[in-house]
Write a protein that holds these residues in place. Structure first.
Motif, PDB file in Angstrom:
ATOM      1  N   LYS A 129       0.407 -26.340 -33.133  1.00 54.59           N
ATOM      2  CA  LYS A 129       0.974 -26.756 -34.088  1.00 54.59           C
ATOM      3  C   LYS A 129      -0.057 -26.548 -35.588  1.00 54.59           C
ATOM      4  O   LYS A 129      -0.210 -25.557 -36.644  1.00 54.59           O
ATOM      5  N   PHE A 130      -1.533 -26.998 -35.225  1.00 49.16           N
ATOM      6  CA  PHE A 130      -2.347 -25.989 -36.711  1.00 49.16           C
ATOM      7  C   PHE A 130      -2.344 -24.756 -36.055  1.00 49.16           C
ATOM      8  O   PHE A 130      -2.635 -24.439 -36.973  1.00 49.16           O
ATOM      9  N   ALA A 131      -2.274 -24.218 -35.332  1.00 50.39           N
ATOM     10  CA  ALA A 131      -2.419 -22.773 -35.217  1.00 50.39           C
ATOM     11  C   ALA A 131      -1.038 -21.967 -36.285  1.00 50.39           C
ATOM     12  O   ALA A 131      -1.234 -21.344 -36.925  1.00 50.39           O
ATOM     13  N   GLN A 132       0.097 -22.778 -35.739  1.00 54.05           N
ATOM     14  CA  GLN A 132       0.734 -22.409 -36.925  1.00 54.05           C
ATOM     15  C   GLN A 132       0.692 -22.508 -37.916  1.00 54.05           C
ATOM     16  O   GLN A 132       1.043 -21.735 -39.255  1.00 54.05           O
ATOM     17  N   GLN A 133       0.268 -23.974 -38.314  1.00 55.22           N
ATOM     18  CA  GLN A 133      -0.136 -24.289 -40.032  1.00 55.22           C
ATOM     19  C   GLN A 133      -1.351 -22.924 -40.507  1.00 55.22           C
ATOM     20  O   GLN A 133      -0.915 -22.370 -41.478  1.00 55.22           O
ATOM     21  N   ALA A 175      -2.857 -33.453 -27.140  1.00 56.45           N
ATOM     22  CA  ALA A 175      -3.452 -32.409 -27.747  1.00 56.45           C
ATOM     23  C   ALA A 175      -3.849 -31.456 -27.736  1.00 56.45           C
ATOM     24  O   ALA A 175      -3.325 -30.500 -28.180  1.00 56.45           O
ATOM     25  N   VAL A 176      -2.952 -31.228 -27.193  1.00 51.71           N
ATOM     26  CA  VAL A 176      -2.175 -29.337 -26.609  1.00 51.71           C
ATOM     27  C   VAL A 176      -1.395 -28.730 -28.143  1.00 51.71           C
ATOM     28  O   VAL A 176      -1.115 -27.575 -27.993  1.00 51.71           O
ATOM     29  N   TYR A 177      -0.348 -30.050 -27.335  1.00 50.30           N
ATOM     30  CA  TYR A 177       0.360 -29.654 -28.799  1.00 50.30           C
ATOM     31  C   TYR A 177       0.174 -29.211 -29.753  1.00 50.30           C
ATOM     32  O   TYR A 177       0.663 -28.741 -30.931  1.00 50.30           O
ATOM     33  N   ALA A 178      -0.732 -30.753 -30.469  1.00 47.16           N
ATOM     34  CA  ALA A 178      -0.864 -30.670 -32.051  1.00 47.16           C
ATOM     35  C   ALA A 178      -1.638 -28.543 -32.248  1.00 47.16           C
ATOM     36  O   ALA A 178      -2.323 -28.770 -33.090  1.00 47.16           O
ATOM     37  N   GLY A 210       6.548 -28.936 -26.492  1.00 48.43           N
ATOM     38  CA  GLY A 210       6.242 -29.983 -26.078  1.00 48.43           C
ATOM     39  C   GLY A 210       6.226 -30.980 -24.798  1.00 48.43           C
ATOM     40  O   GLY A 210       6.722 -30.732 -24.156  1.00 48.43           O
ATOM     41  N   SER A 211       4.771 -31.054 -24.814  1.00 45.03           N
ATOM     42  CA  SER A 211       4.674 -32.614 -23.477  1.00 45.03           C
ATOM     43  C   SER A 211       3.405 -33.404 -24.124  1.00 45.03           C
ATOM     44  O   SER A 211       2.616 -33.214 -24.827  1.00 45.03           O
ATOM     45  N   TYR A 212       3.600 -34.853 -23.151  1.00 45.93           N
ATOM     46  CA  TYR A 212       3.000 -35.860 -24.381  1.00 45.93           C
ATOM     47  C   TYR A 212       2.134 -37.068 -22.902  1.00 45.93           C
ATOM     48  O   TYR A 212       2.577 -37.025 -21.279  1.00 45.93           O
ATOM     49  N   GLY A 213       0.222 -36.598 -22.974  1.00 49.67           N
ATOM     50  CA  GLY A 213      -0.157 -37.551 -21.617  1.00 49.67           C
ATOM     51  C   GLY A 213      -1.464 -36.723 -22.065  1.00 49.67           C
ATOM     52  O   GLY A 213      -1.988 -36.094 -23.165  1.00 49.67           O
ATOM     53  N   ASP A 237       2.612 -22.088 -21.031  1.00 45.50           N
ATOM     54  CA  ASP A 237       3.136 -21.906 -21.376  1.00 45.50           C
ATOM     55  C   ASP A 237       4.148 -22.150 -22.865  1.00 45.50           C
ATOM     56  O   ASP A 237       4.661 -21.666 -23.663  1.00 45.50           O
ATOM     57  N   MET A 238       3.098 -23.633 -23.032  1.00 45.41           N
ATOM     58  CA  MET A 238       3.206 -24.045 -24.551  1.00 45.41           C
ATOM     59  C   MET A 238       2.622 -23.344 -25.891  1.00 45.41           C
ATOM     60  O   MET A 238       3.514 -23.095 -26.735  1.00 45.41           O
ATOM     61  N   VAL A 239       1.967 -23.139 -24.882  1.00 44.19           N
ATOM     62  CA  VAL A 239       1.062 -21.789 -26.657  1.00 44.19           C
ATOM     63  C   VAL A 239       1.655 -20.704 -26.472  1.00 44.19           C
ATOM     64  O   VAL A 239       1.397 -20.197 -27.568  1.00 44.19           O
ATOM     65  N   ASP A 240       1.852 -20.192 -25.381  1.00 47.89           N
ATOM     66  CA  ASP A 240       2.672 -18.500 -25.654  1.00 47.89           C
ATOM     67  C   ASP A 240       3.564 -19.311 -26.248  1.00 47.89           C
ATOM     68  O   ASP A 240       4.744 -18.429 -27.389  1.00 47.89           O
TER      69      ASP A 240
END
Length: 245
Positions: free
Chosen positions: A162-166, A156-159, A97-100, A112-115
């Motif tokens: 996680k939407f993709a995982q759902q 936003a990118v992290y969310a 994760g990353s916040y900002g 990297d986060m998406v992958d």
């Protein structure tokens, strides 16, 4: 009134990614305490070895791996099969994760986060699924996040991951339910772990004390696994008592 007894996990085999720390480590501990054997994967083999020494080498099989690589996920599953001759459940847990602001991360950090969060989850499930289908029953428990339902203003990118995982879990549930495979997501709010330290979280921040604990998330995962085979949990979202949902 007849009380439903939890399903006995004794002798079952659970593959867990990201097991070197945090939620993954706590899940391995909880599964072993419930009677299961665990194949644990992560990039930091020395931490996995320490976990195996703690829980007992007869109950834990360690695999150095990166979830972004299909071959690493295949090694994890094969290690479980070689050791115990079966695989009953898989817990895709690795996440970063990353916040900002959406502009805060570099292009490489976004990729990297998406992958890791999306493609890595897909690779883990693809490695395990043929063996669960061969058994005719099994569990896939994806560690997602409450951010998958309503992301915050600084994630936003992290969310999105996680939407993709759902979406993945919901589609797989419709694909696999009739074949005996239960697909669930556990969706904690913030958890006090190494997650996102240095990327929007600060180690030692007093606010982290108000977060959930890894052991609480592990409890949810084991509870999902212990459900009678006649029922399933599609998604479970939870927060600490002091946090606004």
């Amino acid at each position: 009134m007849t009380l439903m007894q939890p399903r006995d996990l004794t002798g079952t085999v659970v593959a867990i990614t990201g097991a070197s720390a945090g939620i993954g480590r706590a899940t391995a501990e909880a599964c072993v305490a419930a009677g299961a054997n665990v194949a644990v994967g992560a990039r930091r083999l020395e931490r996995l070895d320490a976990l195996a020494d703690e829980l007992g080498r007869d109950r834990v099989e360690c695999v150095e791996m990166d979830v972004r690589e299909p071959a690493g996920n295949a090694r994890l599953v094969q290690a479980a099969l070689d050791r115990w001759g079966r695989l009953d459940s898989v817990v895709p847990n690795v996440g970063i994760g990353s916040y900002g602001s959406i502009l805060h991360m570099s292009d490489d950090e976004v990729a990297d986060m998406v992958d890791t969060n999306v493609t890595g989850t897909v690779h883990t499930i693809r490695a395990a699924l043929p063996h669960l289908l061969e058994r005719g029953e099994g569990d896939v428990v994806i560690v997602a996040s409450v951010a998958s339902f309503r992301g915050g203003a600084d994630e936003a990118v992290y969310a999105a991951t996680k939407f993709a995982q759902q979406g993945l879990a919901g589609s797989l549930d419709r694909e696999l339910r009739e074949k005996g495979i239960r697909v669930s997501t556990v969706n904690p709010a913030g958890v006090e772990t190494e997650f996102a330290i240095g990327r929007g979280r600060t180690e030692g921040d007093p606010a982290l004390a108000e977060y959930l604990r890894p052991e609480q998330v592990a409890h949810a995962i084991v509870t999902v696994l212990q459900q009678p085979r006649s029922m399933r949990t599609q998604s479970w979202a939870f927060w600490p008592m002091g946090q606004q949902s």
